[in-house]
Enzyme design. Structure first.
Site, short mmCIF file in Angstrom:
data_model
loop_
_atom_site.label_atom_id
_atom_site.label_comp_id
_atom_site.label_asym_id
_atom_site.label_seq_id
_atom_site.Cartn_x
_atom_site.Cartn_y
_atom_site.Cartn_z
N HIS A 106 -1.64 -8.40 -6.52
CA HIS A 106 -1.54 -7.25 -5.61
C HIS A 106 -0.18 -6.58 -5.74
O HIS A 106 -0.08 -5.36 -5.94
CB HIS A 106 -1.78 -7.69 -4.17
CG HIS A 106 -1.71 -6.58 -3.17
ND1 HIS A 106 -2.83 -5.92 -2.71
CD2 HIS A 106 -0.65 -5.99 -2.55
CE1 HIS A 106 -2.47 -4.98 -1.87
NE2 HIS A 106 -1.14 -5.00 -1.73
N GLU A 107 0.88 -7.37 -5.60
CA GLU A 107 2.22 -6.82 -5.70
C GLU A 107 2.52 -6.35 -7.13
O GLU A 107 3.22 -5.35 -7.32
CB GLU A 107 3.26 -7.87 -5.27
CG GLU A 107 3.06 -8.42 -3.87
CD GLU A 107 2.96 -7.34 -2.80
OE1 GLU A 107 3.53 -6.24 -2.99
OE2 GLU A 107 2.29 -7.57 -1.77
N HIS A 110 1.38 -2.79 -7.56
CA HIS A 110 2.35 -1.79 -7.09
C HIS A 110 3.46 -1.58 -8.12
O HIS A 110 3.85 -0.44 -8.42
CB HIS A 110 2.98 -2.24 -5.76
CG HIS A 110 2.03 -2.26 -4.61
ND1 HIS A 110 1.20 -1.20 -4.30
CD2 HIS A 110 1.77 -3.23 -3.68
CE1 HIS A 110 0.47 -1.51 -3.24
NE2 HIS A 110 0.80 -2.73 -2.84
#
Length: 247
Positions: A106-107, A110
């Site tokens: 998820h990170e 980004h």
């Protein structure tokens, strides 16, 4: 979408999309101002900014994200998921690995989406939202120097990659593995991901919402837009409720 403009020299970088964002390269600070406050000489040096993320690509990606969300939701309700998995250490270990893997990607979503536009993240860290809710975060100061649709893509990139990976893994599980612990882990993380899409508690959903509305969360919270203040109040109430439930 509004046409964007930019200017860059050794000291400053300027990005214009309705508002003006200025990056002080030496101090590594970012400022926001109005286009009317730029002198005419500087305005004449602004050049059109052409993003690699066209409007058509953005619409296609948004539609694909919506399909991924529907598909994951459909799987959760189509197949009966276990409410609890067998009580043994190996299952708990698998659940933790599944959870941390998805947080990691998820990170990473980004970070890599920022890299796609030639930008970098500042740092990855851990914090407690409102001193109650644990949260892993990526600081993205340079996101101010991106267009609105690029910001929306960056904020939703983590959700996008999670929905894609969890969907593929769960389909494989249904077809071949029939693992209860994997189904439980999938269901738990999907609901956590959906919660992250709710626009409160500094979530991705919150960042997407204020980007859509062309709002910014200011260091001086008293100057924030009324909608941001309402969301912050809701966050405080949610924190208080969670503390009361613990007791």
């Amino acid at each position: 979408m509004i046409q964007c403009y930019r200017f860059e020299n050794e000291e400053y970088e300027i990005f214009v999309e309705k508002e003006v964002f200025i990056k002080d390269k030496k101090e590594a600070n970012f400022y926001k101002t109005s286009i009317t406050k730029l002198d005419s000489g500087l305005k004449s040096q602004l050049r059109e900014y052409n993003s690699i993320l066209s409007t058509r690509k953005f619409i296609v990606l948004s539609f694909f994200l919506f399909l991924l969300l529907l598909s994951n939701t459909y799987l959760v309700y189509l197949y009966k998921k276990p409410s609890l998995f067998e009580q043994n250490i190996s299952n708990y270990s698998f659940f933790i690995i599944y959870l941390f893997f998805n947080i990691f990607v998820h990170e990473l979503g980004h970070i890599k989406s920022m890299n796609l536009f030639g930008r970098s993240h500042n740092r990855v860290g851990f914090k407690m939202n409102y001193y109650v809710f644990p949260c892993v975060y990526v600081q993205l100061n340079e996101i101010y120097m991106l267009s609105k649709r690029e910001k929306l893509f960056v904020h939703s990139a983590g959700i996008f990659i999670n929905l894609f990976i969890t969907l593929v893994v769960e389909i494989l599980n249904i077809l071949f593995f029939h693992s209860l612990v994997l189904s439980f882990s999938y269901t738990f993380f999907l609901f956590a991901l959906l919660w992250n899409m709710v626009p409160i508690l500094n979530s991705d959903g919150y960042k997407i919402l204020i980007t859509l509305l062309n709002k910014d969360e200011l260091e001086n919270s008293k100057k924030n837009h009324w909608l941001i203040k309402i969301i912050q109040v809701i966050g405080v109430l949610a924190a208080i409720r969670s503390i009361l439930l613990w007791f």
